[in-house]
Design an enzyme around this catalytic site. Sequence first.
Site, PDB file in Angstrom:
ATOM      1  N   ASP A  53     -74.505  -9.087   7.555  1.00 33.78           N
ATOM      2  CA  ASP A  53     -73.700 -10.582   6.824  1.00 33.78           C
ATOM      3  C   ASP A  53     -72.583 -10.311   7.092  1.00 33.78           C
ATOM      4  OD1 ASP A  53     -72.915 -11.722   4.803  1.00 33.78           O
ATOM      5  OD2 ASP A  53     -73.685 -11.365   3.590  1.00 33.78           O
ATOM      6  N   ASN A  76     -71.806 -15.320  16.872  1.00 35.92           N
ATOM      7  CA  ASN A  76     -72.806 -16.795  17.023  1.00 35.92           C
ATOM      8  C   ASN A  76     -72.828 -16.979  15.534  1.00 35.92           C
ATOM      9  OD1 ASN A  76     -74.487 -18.456  18.154  1.00 35.92           O
ATOM     10  ND2 ASN A  76     -75.529 -17.660  16.575  1.00 35.92           N
ATOM     11  N   TYR A 141     -65.221 -27.854   9.090  1.00 35.37           N
ATOM     12  CA  TYR A 141     -65.684 -26.803  10.134  1.00 35.37           C
ATOM     13  C   TYR A 141     -64.445 -27.013  10.832  1.00 35.37           C
ATOM     14  CZ  TYR A 141     -69.135 -25.666  13.554  1.00 35.37           C
ATOM     15  OH  TYR A 141     -69.973 -25.390  14.278  1.00 35.37           O
ATOM     16  N   LYS A 145     -63.038 -23.775  12.946  1.00 36.93           N
ATOM     17  CA  LYS A 145     -63.157 -23.579  14.421  1.00 36.93           C
ATOM     18  C   LYS A 145     -61.717 -23.080  15.226  1.00 36.93           C
ATOM     19  CE  LYS A 145     -67.842 -23.404  15.012  1.00 36.93           C
ATOM     20  NZ  LYS A 145     -68.221 -21.555  15.149  1.00 36.93           N
ATOM     21  N   THR A 176     -80.212 -27.549  16.518  1.00 34.49           N
ATOM     22  CA  THR A 176     -80.615 -26.864  16.159  1.00 34.49           C
ATOM     23  C   THR A 176     -80.518 -27.659  14.102  1.00 34.49           C
ATOM     24  OG1 THR A 176     -78.707 -26.379  15.823  1.00 34.49           O
ATOM     25  CG2 THR A 176     -78.818 -24.962  17.934  1.00 34.49           C
TER      26      THR A 176
END
Length: 228
Positions: A53, A76, A141, A145, A176
């Site tokens: 985790d 990833n 997000y 990133k 995905t």
Amino acid sequence: MDLNNAVAVVTGANRGLGRHLAAGLVERGAKVYAAARNPETVDLPGVIPLQLDVTDEESIKAAARTASDATLLVNNAGISTSAPLISGNIDDVRREIDVNFYGPLAVTRAFAPVIESNSGGTILNVLSVLSWFHPAALGSYAAAKAAAWAMTDAAREELAPRGITVSALHVAYMDTDMAADVPAEQKIDPADVAAQALDGIEKDLLEILADDTTRYIKQNLAVAPNSN
């Protein structure tokens, strides 16, 4: 890096891009620890399920002890809450930063000594076109990133003297679960992205741009933002 007989740890390997990366590594002759919060969800033949985790320091340390022969780390695992920075839930913003920035940083810190002790190797950070392009609707997000991109560059410089190459994979939308609401024609096959990533690792590329959208955005980084 020669992936044949490499020993890889892939976080978030139970689905999506991570599963394709783990499968591709097995095909290329690597020993693969397929890491996931719930290792029982890993159903890929030929891998070793590993509990990890990225938000749990003890889990990370235990994984590094188990995968003590690692020479390749693929960061990833990630999430997207679709939270804007100003109007979004601040807990969602914090969660994005925890998983997408602090997570790979913590895993890198734990595995760098392992990879160094095994005569060096490679770390691949899965980033995003949103490392450079920051739409308001995906503000948290994008911020996470962008921070992870800066971390990748800084870690590359810090780890190079220890025999560790740090590479970045940048990609736009993939087919995905994370991009389930995106029209199909805007998405790239994650199997293709995984193949490009592994080719890049074998060629010791420091930056892997997986699709036309990402390449276009990267080429236009010097363009001033719209002031309107």
